[in-house]
Design a protein around this motif. Structure first.
Motif, mmCIF file in Angstrom:
data_model
loop_
_atom_site.group_PDB
_atom_site.id
_atom_site.type_symbol
_atom_site.label_atom_id
_atom_site.label_comp_id
_atom_site.label_asym_id
_atom_site.label_seq_id
_atom_site.Cartn_x
_atom_site.Cartn_y
_atom_site.Cartn_z
ATOM 1 N N VAL A 276 1.697 1.282 -4.267
ATOM 2 C CA VAL A 276 0.543 2.061 -4.721
ATOM 3 C C VAL A 276 0.745 3.556 -4.497
ATOM 4 O O VAL A 276 0.622 4.358 -5.430
ATOM 5 N N ASP A 277 1.060 3.950 -3.262
ATOM 6 C CA ASP A 277 1.125 5.379 -2.934
ATOM 7 C C ASP A 277 2.414 6.043 -3.404
ATOM 8 O O ASP A 277 2.382 7.104 -4.027
ATOM 9 N N ALA A 278 3.552 5.423 -3.113
ATOM 10 C CA ALA A 278 4.832 6.077 -3.375
ATOM 11 C C ALA A 278 5.282 5.954 -4.822
ATOM 12 O O ALA A 278 5.931 6.859 -5.354
ATOM 13 N N LYS B 99 0.830 -1.212 0.000
ATOM 14 C CA LYS B 99 0.000 0.000 0.000
ATOM 15 C C LYS B 99 0.860 1.256 0.000
ATOM 16 O O LYS B 99 0.646 2.173 -0.822
ATOM 17 N N LEU B 100 1.826 1.332 0.892
ATOM 18 C CA LEU B 100 2.605 2.561 1.052
ATOM 19 C C LEU B 100 3.641 2.745 -0.042
ATOM 20 O O LEU B 100 3.887 3.870 -0.488
ATOM 21 N N ARG C 77 1.009 11.071 -11.016
ATOM 22 C CA ARG C 77 0.894 12.486 -10.706
ATOM 23 C C ARG C 77 1.899 13.316 -11.508
ATOM 24 O O ARG C 77 1.613 14.464 -11.888
ATOM 25 N N SER D 55 1.125 5.871 -7.841
ATOM 26 C CA SER D 55 0.360 7.111 -7.752
ATOM 27 C C SER D 55 1.244 8.324 -8.024
ATOM 28 O O SER D 55 0.816 9.282 -8.688
ATOM 29 N N GLU D 56 2.464 8.299 -7.519
ATOM 30 C CA GLU D 56 3.368 9.427 -7.729
ATOM 31 C C GLU D 56 3.780 9.534 -9.187
ATOM 32 O O GLU D 56 3.883 10.644 -9.740
#
Length: 206
Positions: A85-87, A81-82, A94, A90-91
């Protein structure tokens, strides 16, 4: 028996656990485990150290995580997750507009990550190599690596690349290879991999 009923204050562990509640205790144990497993691997971190650093009683620890392996599985899930997906995903999304640009932006994210003092390489690869593919934790790591490859494949499909599954496997080799190279001390590994990824994208264009 309640210690306070006998005129004695509860232990520090018991007092802390009462304040935190079940969910808070589990989260505290997982946060400690995340830090230790990320930096030192699995076998080097013992249950006693996890209990001591978490500040919980042994019985409380095992109530939330019946075994060390169950805690490692929770760590891997949190890592997905961290980190994945997030780091990373998703980054990268972005930082770029098109799917093809987002694929290349993965290595821009990597480049920043490689320069951090707390760079700890890929925990999924680390656990796989430490525990072996036959071990349940090794197999779980393989599954999470496959999920990373799935994110790459989804971007390749959105970009309209030919043979997106084959592309994702090749791209994943570049991703994992750059992480290992950075761990060896090559701080330009992400840029080198990004250049090769650009060639790979062109090779898979319709």
């Amino acid at each position: 028996m309640n210690p306070e009923a006998n005129g004695q204050p509860p232990s520090a562990h018991a007092a802390g656990e009462a304040t935190l509640g079940g969910a808070g205790i589990q989260e505290r144990i997982l946060l400690v485990a995340y830090d230790l497993f990320s930096r030192r691997g699995i076998r080097d971190v013992g249950v006693n150290e996890l209990i001591e650093r978490s500040g919980v009683a042994k019985a409380t620890f095992y109530r939330h995580f019946p075994s060390k392996d169950s805690l490692v599985l929770a760590f891997l899930e949190r890592r997905d997750k961290l980190w994945t997906v997030d780091a990373i995903v998703s980054e990268a999304q972005r930082r770029a507009n098109t799917a093809a640009e987002q694929l290349l932006a993965i290595f821009d994210v990597f480049s920043d990550w490689f320069l951090r003092e707390d760079f700890e390489a890929c925990s999924f690869v680390n656990v796989l190599l430490e525990m072996g593919p036959a071990h349940p934790l090794g197999q779980a790591s393989i599954d999470y690596l496959a999920k990373i490859r799935g994110h790459v494949q989804a971007l390749a499909e959105t970009a309209g690349l030919q043979q997106p599954e084959e592309f994702a496997r090749s791209m994943h080799i570049l991703m994992k290879g750059s992480i290992i190279s950075a761990a060896e001390g090559d701080m330009d590994a992400a840029k080198r991999a990004q250049q090769m990824a650009g060639w790979l994208i062109e090779h898979h264009r319709a």
